[in-house]
Design an enzyme around this catalytic site. Sequence first.
Site, PDB file in Angstrom:
ATOM      1  N   ARG A 118       0.727  -1.264   0.052  1.00  0.00           N
ATOM      2  CA  ARG A 118       0.137   0.017  -0.006  1.00  0.00           C
ATOM      3  C   ARG A 118       0.678   1.090   0.057  1.00  0.00           C
ATOM      4  O   ARG A 118       0.389   2.355  -0.508  1.00  0.00           O
ATOM      5  CB  ARG A 118      -0.859  -0.236   1.342  1.00  0.00           C
ATOM      6  N   LYS A 122     -18.961 -16.644   1.064  1.00  0.00           N
ATOM      7  CA  LYS A 122     -20.425 -16.646   1.420  1.00  0.00           C
ATOM      8  C   LYS A 122     -21.076 -16.005   0.142  1.00  0.00           C
ATOM      9  O   LYS A 122     -20.635 -14.920  -0.348  1.00  0.00           O
ATOM     10  CB  LYS A 122     -20.928 -16.069   2.493  1.00  0.00           C
ATOM     11  N   GLY A 175     -11.643  -7.884  -1.247  1.00  0.00           N
ATOM     12  CA  GLY A 175     -11.264  -8.645  -0.117  1.00  0.00           C
ATOM     13  C   GLY A 175      -9.843  -9.066  -0.181  1.00  0.00           C
ATOM     14  O   GLY A 175      -9.077  -8.005  -0.064  1.00  0.00           O
ATOM     15  N   GLY A 211     -12.811  -3.640  -0.235  1.00  0.00           N
ATOM     16  CA  GLY A 211     -14.338  -3.368  -0.135  1.00  0.00           C
ATOM     17  C   GLY A 211     -14.626  -2.435  -1.441  1.00  0.00           C
ATOM     18  O   GLY A 211     -15.797  -2.666  -1.944  1.00  0.00           O
TER      19      GLY A 211
HETATM   20  P1  AMP Z   1     -14.186 -13.618   0.843  1.00  0.00           P
HETATM   21  O1  AMP Z   1     -13.834 -12.642   1.804  1.00  0.00           O
HETATM   22  O2  AMP Z   1     -15.677 -13.266   0.773  1.00  0.00           O
HETATM   23  O3  AMP Z   1     -13.390 -13.522  -0.331  1.00  0.00           O
HETATM   24  O4  AMP Z   1     -13.789 -15.006   1.361  1.00  0.00           O
HETATM   25  C1  AMP Z   1     -12.259 -15.389   1.637  1.00  0.00           C
HETATM   26  C2  AMP Z   1     -12.534 -16.561   2.661  1.00  0.00           C
HETATM   27  O5  AMP Z   1     -13.190 -17.543   2.154  1.00  0.00           O
HETATM   28  C3  AMP Z   1     -11.172 -16.984   2.924  1.00  0.00           C
HETATM   29  O6  AMP Z   1     -10.657 -16.723   4.084  1.00  0.00           O
HETATM   30  C4  AMP Z   1     -11.220 -18.501   2.663  1.00  0.00           C
HETATM   31  O7  AMP Z   1     -10.586 -19.297   3.685  1.00  0.00           O
HETATM   32  C5  AMP Z   1     -12.572 -18.726   2.683  1.00  0.00           C
HETATM   33  N1  AMP Z   1     -13.152 -19.792   2.011  1.00  0.00           N
HETATM   34  C6  AMP Z   1     -12.911 -20.031   0.634  1.00  0.00           C
HETATM   35  N2  AMP Z   1     -13.354 -21.271   0.479  1.00  0.00           N
HETATM   36  C7  AMP Z   1     -13.703 -21.791   1.465  1.00  0.00           C
HETATM   37  C8  AMP Z   1     -14.512 -23.129   1.606  1.00  0.00           C
HETATM   38  N3  AMP Z   1     -14.823 -23.961   0.777  1.00  0.00           N
HETATM   39  N4  AMP Z   1     -15.086 -23.377   3.015  1.00  0.00           N
HETATM   40  C9  AMP Z   1     -14.941 -22.459   3.839  1.00  0.00           C
HETATM   41  N5  AMP Z   1     -14.208 -21.167   3.887  1.00  0.00           N
HETATM   42  C10 AMP Z   1     -14.017 -20.958   2.377  1.00  0.00           C
END
Ligand code: AMP
Length: 396
Positions: free
Chosen positions: A35, A197, A350, A373
Amino acid sequence: MRYINEVDIRDKRVLIRVDFNVPLDEYGNITDDTRIRAHLPTINYALDENAKIIIASHMGRPKGKRVEKLSLRPVAKRLSRYLHKDVAFLDDCIGDDVERAINNMQGGDVVLLENLRYHIGEEKNDPEFASKLARLCDVYIDDAFAVSHRKAASNVAITEYVKTCAAGFLMRNELEYFNRAMGNPVRPLVAIIGGAKVSDKIGVLEKLVEKVDKLIVGGGMAFTFLKALNNDVGNSICEMEMVPIAKEIMEKAKARNVKFYLPVDCVVAERAAADAEYKICPVQEIPQSWMGLDIGPASTSLFAEALQNAKTIVWNGPMGMFELDPFSRGTFAMVTAVANAHALTIVGGGDTDVAVHRAGESFKISYISTGGGAFLELLEGKTMPAIEALEKHEGK
Ligand code: AMP
């Protein structure tokens, strides 16, 4: 909106809003200075113009209080090393002492102000705090793309009090690459979306399905889509309340003739731990008490194949729990596939940049956004308050 090279900053007091919110270890050492480096083009340009450079940033979430651990002091040292010159650190960001120090600056001097968020007015977009910041400068430059989705005194209200306002080169890069990918993309345009999610990214998925030619869904969120197709996903992360939305998104994709890809196999384990027993299985055969934590090799091949003819690729979210070694292969394989694609490739949002840097092929990606974000909100098509403020200022 104008950029720094389109306004007169020669010999002037220039306040540059940056995002120096770097990760620190328990001893206060900077563990990643991406950064800081991202703002060097803007700061160096201001140095070439012999400006008096006043740099302002936030760090963490001190919520209006002085929290020593969140001081920007370590950043001044690192910045000084990159600029090959002294960077004076001021103990606050507003007030008489700060104004006195700034009045004593010569052209080509650089000062770094203390954490803006030590003052409650910053996150409240408080006009009084903004006017105190504005008093420090003749020209205001916003280079902090990563916070442009948040209204703060230092990126929105301040534009009401400074006569000359413009954006920096990092902001320009972020917006230009984003527009090349999502504004008027060279097609086929392929989006890869992963992460934990569906509920975190409904807006993004809904927007993308209207725009892309192919949509690849991996990561934890893929299991909600697989569930919507009547698969048994065992203990995998699955949001039952999101199943109808997942169905809707797949229906929209079909209606628009968007090719929609889901994993066909996955790495499953009994626990989400690096030492857990794990194996690869087709998504139809996930054992009852096991959970899918990464995409499998067949999915990697399928997704890589789908990227073959892409001309533009946008990627957000890892394909699995890449922080744990056994479940990192899918994400790293996708980094290779994206890095070697004959396409404009843009990654952001993210922690996706972390995964890409860790895979060691980041230099082959066209652009890695510094906005977590902020990048996601751009993908959702939301208005960014800081950018809107600069445009409004220009309109006047
Ligand atoms: P995001 O911030 O929504 O992009 O999510 C990132 C996070 O999703 C990371 O810390 C990953 O460890 C988690 N993640 C990715 N795939 C899976 C999975 N199959 N089960 C649980 N967590 C996951």
